[in-house]
Every structure is written in C-alpha cells, then in structure tokens.
Design a protein around this motif. Structure first.
Motif, short mmCIF file in Angstrom:
data_model
loop_
_atom_site.label_atom_id
_atom_site.label_comp_id
_atom_site.label_asym_id
_atom_site.label_seq_id
_atom_site.Cartn_x
_atom_site.Cartn_y
_atom_site.Cartn_z
N LEU A 603 0.83 -1.20 0.00
CA LEU A 603 0.00 0.00 0.00
C LEU A 603 0.87 1.26 0.00
CD1 LEU A 603 -2.78 1.39 0.30
CD2 LEU A 603 -2.51 1.16 2.79
N THR A 606 2.28 1.82 -3.37
CA THR A 606 1.25 2.32 -4.28
C THR A 606 0.91 3.77 -3.97
OG1 THR A 606 0.34 0.07 -4.34
CG2 THR A 606 -1.04 1.83 -5.20
N LEU A 607 0.84 4.11 -2.69
CA LEU A 607 0.56 5.51 -2.32
C LEU A 607 1.70 6.42 -2.76
CD1 LEU A 607 -0.90 4.92 1.25
CD2 LEU A 607 -2.13 5.93 -0.68
N ASP A 608 2.94 5.95 -2.59
CA ASP A 608 4.09 6.74 -3.07
C ASP A 608 3.99 6.96 -4.58
OD1 ASP A 608 5.68 7.51 -0.93
OD2 ASP A 608 6.56 5.53 -0.74
N CYS A 713 -5.88 5.90 -10.12
CA CYS A 713 -5.06 5.70 -8.91
C CYS A 713 -5.95 5.33 -7.73
CB CYS A 713 -4.29 6.99 -8.59
SG CYS A 713 -2.96 7.35 -9.76
N LEU A 717 -5.98 1.91 -5.47
CA LEU A 717 -5.79 1.95 -4.01
C LEU A 717 -6.98 1.36 -3.29
CD1 LEU A 717 -4.17 5.47 -3.72
CD2 LEU A 717 -3.10 3.33 -3.04
N TYR A 721 -7.45 -1.52 -0.45
CA TYR A 721 -8.17 -1.35 0.81
C TYR A 721 -9.36 -2.31 0.94
CZ TYR A 721 -5.72 2.94 2.23
OH TYR A 721 -4.78 3.85 2.65
N LEU A 726 -10.69 5.93 -0.37
CA LEU A 726 -10.09 7.17 -0.84
C LEU A 726 -10.86 7.73 -2.03
CD1 LEU A 726 -6.29 6.22 -0.78
CD2 LEU A 726 -7.65 7.30 1.02
N LEU A 835 -3.82 11.60 -0.18
CA LEU A 835 -2.79 10.56 -0.34
C LEU A 835 -1.71 10.69 0.74
CD1 LEU A 835 -2.42 10.61 -4.22
CD2 LEU A 835 -3.35 8.74 -2.85
N THR A 836 -1.33 11.93 1.05
CA THR A 836 -0.31 12.13 2.09
C THR A 836 -0.79 11.62 3.44
OG1 THR A 836 0.55 14.07 0.92
CG2 THR A 836 1.12 13.86 3.26
N ALA A 838 -3.12 9.35 3.95
CA ALA A 838 -3.20 7.89 3.88
C ALA A 838 -1.81 7.28 4.00
CB ALA A 838 -3.86 7.46 2.58
N LEU A 839 -0.81 7.92 3.38
CA LEU A 839 0.55 7.41 3.45
C LEU A 839 1.08 7.47 4.87
CD1 LEU A 839 3.10 6.40 2.02
CD2 LEU A 839 3.72 8.78 1.60
#
Length: 892
Positions: A603, A606-608, A713, A717, A721, A726, A835-836, A838-839
C-alpha cells in the motif's frame, strides 16, 4: 593446667605458701624473700612474681608492676601479661596494650589469655575491627578455651555483626556438632542474617547434620529454603541442596516430613509458567529426582507423575533410577480422586494466562471443557448416518416431544428448519442439544447431542471424533447394514466410548425382512459390542410409544456410564487441544501480522507511486495550461502592436482644410484616444474573450484527463483497501474561479489612460523643426501646413503608444497568468492531501506492526514456554488419571 590455672587467676603465690596458707600472704612472702636474700645465689624471681600477685589483689597495682618488672625467669611472659593487666586496671590502656603486645607466649593458654585481654581493651575503646580480629584469632587458636566462643558470639550479636556471627555458628556447629550451635544458626537463618552468604557455604553444615541429626537437618534445610527463596540465591540454593542429596544414600525408612512439601511447592511453582524453560531446565531434573526419593506417602503420586510427565516432554534428562522409581510408585498406588479439581485449576490457569496474552482457546473448546465440568448432566450423542427420510423422521421424535424435552442451543449455534434444508433433512448444527433436566431419579439431567454426520459417511473427520470424545456415550441409530461399518470405525478410534444401538425400521422394509435384518445386525452387535444395549424401533408404532422406547434406550445407555471415571480423560484431552489451539493462534497471529505488514508495504509503495503521479500531473498540467495561455497572450500582444499603429495612422483622414490649425492636434489626439478605446472594447476584448474561452475548453480537457488518472489511482488503491476509502477528486472550483475572473476582465471594458499622442507635435512646431528658415515664407499658407501635418500623422512611429496601450490591455491578464501555477496546484491539493494522510497512516501502521512483530519474535519462549509447562501439568494429570486412553489425543 593446674599451674596455668593459678597463673591465670594470679594465685601462684599459694603454691609457695604450701601448708601455711593460713598466714598472711604478704607477710609470708616477705619473710621468704628475706631468707632467700641470705643465700649466695638467691632465686628471687618466683617470690617477686608471687608478691606482685598479692599486691594486685590488694589493688596496689604500682607495687605489683614494680615486682613483676623484676621477674626474669620462665614466668616473665606471664609477668608481662600481668603488668598489662595492672595498667588495664589503672586505666592506662595504651600502656596495657604495649605490654600485651610485648608478651611472647610459650603456651596456647597464655596466648589465649593475652588475646582475650586485648579483645576486652579494643572493645572498651570501640576499636571494632581490631576487637573482631583479636577474638576471631582467639577462637581459631583455642576454641575450647572457656568462654572464648561465647564471648565472640555475644560481642558479634551486640555489634549486629551478623556475618561474623553466622561464620562463628557455622564453624562451631561443624566442629562440635552441638545442637545449641545448630539451633543458633537456624535462628540466624530465620532472621535472614545469612543472605550475604552463598548457599554452598552451608554445605558442610548439611553434611554434618546428616551424620548427627536428620530431624534438625530438615528444619535447618527448610529454614534455608524459605529464606533463600526471597533472595537472588534461590536457584543456587536449590542446586546446592540437590547436590547435597545426590551425595547421600538416603534411608528409605526415614520419612522426610519437612522436605517433601517444600519439593512439592517448589516444583509446582517452577512449572506454573512463571519461569522460562531455560531458567529451570537444568534445575528441574535434580529437583524431581530427589523429590521422588524424599516424597512422603501423600506426595508420592504427585512426584512420580511429574517425573514421568517431564521425561515425556524432555526425554533423557532424568536418571533412569528416578524413572523406574516413579513408574513403580504409580503402579503400586491407588489413583487420587481429585483429578477433576486439578483439571479445573489447570484450565483456569490457562484461561487467566490467555487473557493476559490477549489470546484464548477456540470457543468450541471452551464450551466443551465447561460442559465436561458439569457433573449434573450426561452427554449422550445420537448418530444417525442414514437416509434423509429416516434421519428426519428420527429427529422428529425429539422435536415432537415438547412436553418432555427442551431444545437448547449453545451460543452462536444455528438450527436449520426442515423446509430450509437443501436435501429436506433436519440438520442440527453442533453444539446443540435436546435437554431433559431431570432425566434420572437423582435429578441428573441428560443432554442428547445431535451428531453432525453427513449422508453416506464413510470416514470419520477430526471434528467428528472430537465431538464423540466429548460425549459420555453414543446411541447409534442403525437403519442399514452399511451403517454398521461406521460404528466399527468409531470403536477403532475410541475403544472406551460406551456405544449402544437403536435399530430403526423404516417404511421401506416389510415385517419379514425387518426381523431378518434385526437378527443380522444384533448378531454383529453382540460380536463387536457385547455390553451394548439394543433397542429396535419401527416407524409404524405410535409416536408416544416410540419416544418412550427411545428414552428407555437413552437411560440404559447412561446407566453404564461413570462420569467420575470417564470425565478426567475427556477434560485432559480437550485441555490439551486448548493448549494447541493457543499455540496455533499465536502462529496464525504472527502469520497474519506478517501478511498485514506486506500489505501495508504494498500500500505504501502504491501511495508513493500515486503521490509521485499527482506531482507529475501538477507539473505537466501547469506547463500545458500556462503555455497555452501564454501563447494566446503573446499573439494578442503582437496583434495589438501591429493593429494600433494602423488605426492611429488612419486618423489622418479626419483632417480637413477648414480645421483650425491651432486646435487640429488636440482634435486628432482626442479622436485617436476615442478610436483606441472603441477598438479595445468593441473588437479586441470580444476577440480576446473568445480566444480565452477556447483556452478554457483546453483547461477543462486537461483537468478532466487529470481526474481520470486520479480515478485510476484511487481505484487501484481502493482495490487494495477492499473498500471505497479514498476519493481522489480534484478541485474543479478552480475552473469556476477562472471563468469568473475572465468574465470580469473581458466584460466590463478596460479603462485606458488618455494617451498624449500628438499634443507635443503642433503644426507650427512641426514646421519649425522640419522647415527651418522656410517657415517665414510659408507660414501663411494654410493648405500647405495641413498637408504637411497629415503626412506627419501617416508617417509617425506609434510603437511607443502601441506598447503603452498593449501593456494596459494585458496588465490584468499578466496578473492572471502569474496565478495559474498556484491555482493548478490548488486543483491537485485535495488528492495530494488525501494521499499524504493515507501514506502517513499506513507508515504509522506498518511501523507499529513491525514493532509488535519484533516483540513477538524477539522472545518467542516467553509465549511458548508457559504453554509447554501447561502441557507438562496436563501430562502429569494424565498420569494421575485412571483412564488408559492417554495417547488418543496424538491422533489429532
């Protein structure tokens, strides 16, 4: 010793007086001294020594000193000692010490006396270290000397010098073997004055006591045991004591009443799960071996069973002699009757430990163990591996008897009604039961368990065998000969399970065939199950009679069951399964945790990737949108620089010969400004608005493309999940703001500053500048001036004016262009923030799970060792149990 005694007591003078002891000693010795002086070689030393004693007794210490100083024969050492005594009595302690130290004793008695005097002196001066050294030297030199050891003991106790007191007691106990010293040492032990000594320091004491007093050995050993348990020397003491016992040939005739309970309590504590195996693995074999040797009759079974259980789990760690002794004790002894209570304590300990670790056995196992502890109910399983029709009909016998039986279901159990079953069969999901609360006259209830056998079962699963192991008896319903194969499998796996039979004659069988079938089946039953009860039932009989016959069969089945004999093995079986369940859950927890970590790492990657893509899109769209807008603006700027000069030059057409030469430049300048304003408002702005609107369409397409990529994207993601977690939506409000800004900039017009295009160039100035001296000749020729001015307007360079107007026109669009980068970033800010966040959450989760996994894997023995020790206790109870089926659980 008589002479030394007189010297000690300062009564040597009496030996000189002989039978004349009735005379005054001083007078007698004076006469003797006078007579001795008359001799040619007088021997006055003895008389002077004796006179010193007399003076000392009369407290004339100086006279005594004077006399003793004159002694020069073999009594001189004693004289020096006595001089020290005299100074001591005078309070001149420093001088006394000097004289004591000058004594060169020629006997242990004198040496001891000097040491005792020095000790007294040092004690009086509070010179503790010197006093201790001196009295210890006296004890070492002459321990049998009167009051030496007692003086030392008293002084050590008064000074609370327990180390030296303990050392004295140990040495004297070993030396003398006197009960008083052992008693004193035991008192020191109980008062915890020994904690500075390692256990092996007392090994010689134990050896001595074994020789002289076994009872005292037990009490002193027990005192050491209790005291050292509260210190860091506990395990060292246990090792020391086991080594001591190993060296002794213990007499079988002696009963160790104090040691056996200590061994029992210690072994129980060590295997309770409080300690790790590495801490006790070297210690337990010795403890167990010696517990078996010293166990009282009431503890022999516990010791023997724990020895054999330990040998099973840790083979070849115990002496063969201990194993044989344990086996002999178990074979020759009657089993205890409190195994059930011990099972209860063990299972409670397992649950308590499991709650602390956050992991418990499966609910099904907990339910079974709880039911097995209930001795007020029998558990009779009814198995009917027959056709759907017969099985349903047989099940209805119970469901239709509501007035007799209650249908009860365990928590989370389900019951599928007949109409809901796929094959029309009544299914009762285990655990469920039909309960008759007062089945027997003594009030004992009966639980009829519905066996979860499927149609045409030809083998037994682990789950079925566990359910069979749980039940106290099995009532097997036979409807066909092939049903009998299954019950033989059950007997092979569970030879001690009481099995009884119901022969169920369904409608498809006529009477003659039924009798033949019953005879065949009964013959088989008698051959394989000689003690089984058999009941034949038919569907043609009245339901009430069928139910009565069924209950009769059930009662016959349980009448042969002795719960107190059967339940221990069942409890131990399911307790062991519970322990394995805990271990499996821990392994599963580690596996799941590692899977979660892998999932979070995927994850995070993928988020990166998504965040990088958002950054790339931001840069790409910023470049595309700004380039498109910049192109439009630059093109229009060029167009204005071309169009405006032509527009201004055409203003020459407005000049006529009737115009006032003095005002013509003002008129033309005003007209030029009017035409510029009209051009900007009526032509430039509408056309520019159209171009920008086309640019807005391009922006919408670009933003739409960006949103599509963001949606991809997000879809990827959310697939990770497993939910719509998201939403990566760009901020399309940016486009609305742009539209509003463009409308504001292009709809209301652009107020241009009035330009000074021609006011500096009047016709007269023009001519002055261009014609010079000709001005005087032509100044009055109006037509010439107008033509010249017209030519000037048509040929003038209007670049500066065009630049000024173009800059005024483009000024607000320049500001708009500068804000495009910020606005485009605002479009991508919501997905970027999402995204940040979630990361960061994923990184925090994976870090926490890595730490948790690290803790799990760091010391796996902290989890596994208690389970191993619980299993050890479970195996011990198996050895204590009366049931022979100890290894059945290995099948699972």
């Amino acid at each position: 010793m008589t002479v030394e005694k007189s010297l000690i007591n300062k009564t040597f003078y009496k030996s000189l007086m002989g039978e004349k002891n009735h005379e005054e000693p001083a007078k007698f010795l004076g006469k003797m001294y006078a007579q001795e002086q008359q001799k040619d070689v007088p021997e006055l030393a003895y008389i002077r020594y004796a006179q010193g004693e007399v003076y000392f007794h009369h407290k004339d210490y100086e006279a005594a000193i004077f006399k003793w100083e004159k002694v020069d024969n073999e009594l001189k050492p004693w004289a020096l000692k006595n001089i020290g005594d005299a100074h001591f009595e005078l309070g001149w302690l420093a001088l006394a010490e000097d004289f004591y130290q000058q004594v060169d004793p020629d006997s242990d008695v004198l040496k001891t006396e000097v040491l005792l005097q020095l000790f007294s002196l040092y004690a009086l001066l509070d010179r503790h270290e010197e006093a201790v050294a001196t009295i210890k030297k006296a004890v070492q030199l002459n321990p049998d000397y009167p009051n030496v050891t007692e003086t030392a003991r008293t002084y050590f106790e008064e000074q609370s010098d327990w180390d030296n007191a303990v050392e004295l007691a140990v040495n004297e106990a070993i030396r003398t073997g006197a009960p008083s010293w052992f008693s004193l040492l035991e008192n020191y032990i109980e008062q915890k004055h020994i904690l500075r000594f390692p256990p092996n320091y007392f090994r010689p004491v134990l050896d001595k006591l074994y020789e002289v007093n076994r009872t005292r050995l037990e009490t002193l050993s027990a005192a050491l045991w209790v005291t050292y348990k509260q210190s860091g020397y506990y395990f060292s003491w246990l090792e020391t004591f086991c080594d001591f016992l190993q060296a002794q040939a213990l007499e079988e005739s002696y009963t160790w009443h104090r040691l056996s309970p200590l061994f029992k309590k210690t072994c129980a504590e060590l295997v309770s799960g409080k300690y790790l195996l590495r801490e006790i693995s070297d210690l337990m074999p010795g403890l167990l071996a010696h517990w078996v040797r010293t166990a009282t009759q009431e503890d022999q079974l516990l010791a023997a069973s724990l020895v054999l259980a330990w040998e099973e789990l840790f083979p070849e760690t115990l002496p063969e002699r201990s194993i044989r002794s344990a086996e002999s004790l178990l074979n020759d002894s009657q089993r205890p009757k409190n195994v059930i209570e011990a099972c209860s304590q063990l299972f409670e300990a397992v649950l308590t430990w499991g709650k602390k670790e956050g992991i418990l056995p499966d609910d099904d196992l907990q339910w079974k163990v709880g039911e097995l502890f209930d001795f007020n109910h029998y558990h009779l399983m009814i198995a009917s591996p027959t056709s759907a029709t017969s099985r349903t009909a047989f099940g209805r016998l119970f469901l239709d008897q509501d007035q007799v039986m209650e249908v009860a279901f365990a928590e989370n159990a389900t019951r599928m009604a007949e109409s809901e079953a796929a094959d029309g069969v009544m299914r009762l999901a285990f655990p469920c039961r039909f309960s008759a609360p007062h089945f027997k006259e003594d009030g004992t209830g009966l639980d009829l368990m519905a066996a979860p056998f499927m149609l045409d079962s030809n083998h037994l699963t682990k789950e079925v065998l566990q359910d069979l192991k749980f039940c106290d008896a099995l009532l097997f319903v036979v409807s066909s000969e092939r049903d009998f194969d299954l019950v033989l499998q059950i007997k092979a796996y569970l030879p001690d399970l009481p099995i009884h039979f119901v022969l169920w004659n369904a409608d498809w069988m006529d009477k003659e065939k039924a009798l033949e079938w019953v005879e065949t089946i009964v013959t088989e039953i008698e051959r394989h199950f000689p003690h089984a009860e058999v009941t034949a039932l038919s569907t043609t009989r009245d339901p009430e009679k069928l139910a009565a016959e069924l209950f009769k069969s059930a009662r016959a089945a349980i009448d042969t069951v002795r719960l107190e004999e059967m339940r221990p093995s069942k409890l131990l079986h399911f307790i062991k399964l519970s322990l394995r369940s805990l271990l499996d859950k821990r392994v599963e927890a580690e596996r799941v945790m590692m899977e979660h970590i892998d999932w979070y790492e995927e994850l995070i990657a993928t988020l990166d990737e998504a965040l990088n893509r958002v950054q790339e899109l931001t840069e790409e769209k910023t470049q595309t949108v700004k380039q498109a807008f910049g192109f439009i603006k630059n093109e229009w700027h060029k167009d204005l620089l071309t169009t405006i000069p032509d527009l201004l030059k055409k203003c020459s057409e407005l000049i006529t010969f009737s115009m006032d030469l003095s005002q013509i430049h003002v008129f033309i300048n005003d007209e030029m400004n009017r035409r510029l304003s009209a051009f900007i408002e009526d032509t430039a702005l509408p056309n520019f608005r159209k171009a920008v609107e086309e640019w807005m369409e391009v922006c919408e397409e670009e933003f739409g493309d960006s949103q599509s990529q963001l949606n991809e994207c997000g879809k990827k993601l959310n697939a990770l999940y497993g939910e719509e977690k998201l939403a990566l939506n760009g901020d399309f409000k940016v486009l609305e703001d742009w539209r509003r800004d463009i409308y504001r900039m292009t709809q209301g017009g652009i107020p241009l500053e009035k330009a000074n295009i021609l006011l500096r160039f009047t016709p007269s100035r023009l001519l002055l500048k261009s014609a010079g001296k000709l001005f005087g000749a032509v100044s009055k020729n109006k037509d010439l001036l107008i033509n010249k001015y017209k030519q000037f307007i048509e040929s003038k360079d209007y670049t500066e004016t065009a630049e000024s107007v173009a800059n005024q026109f483009m000024q607000q669009f320049d500001l708009f262009e500068r804000s495009l980068s910020r606005d485009i970033k605002m479009f991508f800010d919501p997905p970027s923030v999402t995204l940040t966040k979630a990361l960061e959450e994923a990184q925090a989760e994976v870090a926490a799970r890595r730490d948790a996994l690290k803790d799990l894997q760091k010391n796996p023995e902290e989890f596994r060792d208690p389970l191993t020790l619980f299993e050890l206790r479970q195996r011990q109870l198996e050895w204590l149990s009366d049931t022979p089926a100890r290894n059945l659980v290995e099948y699972f």
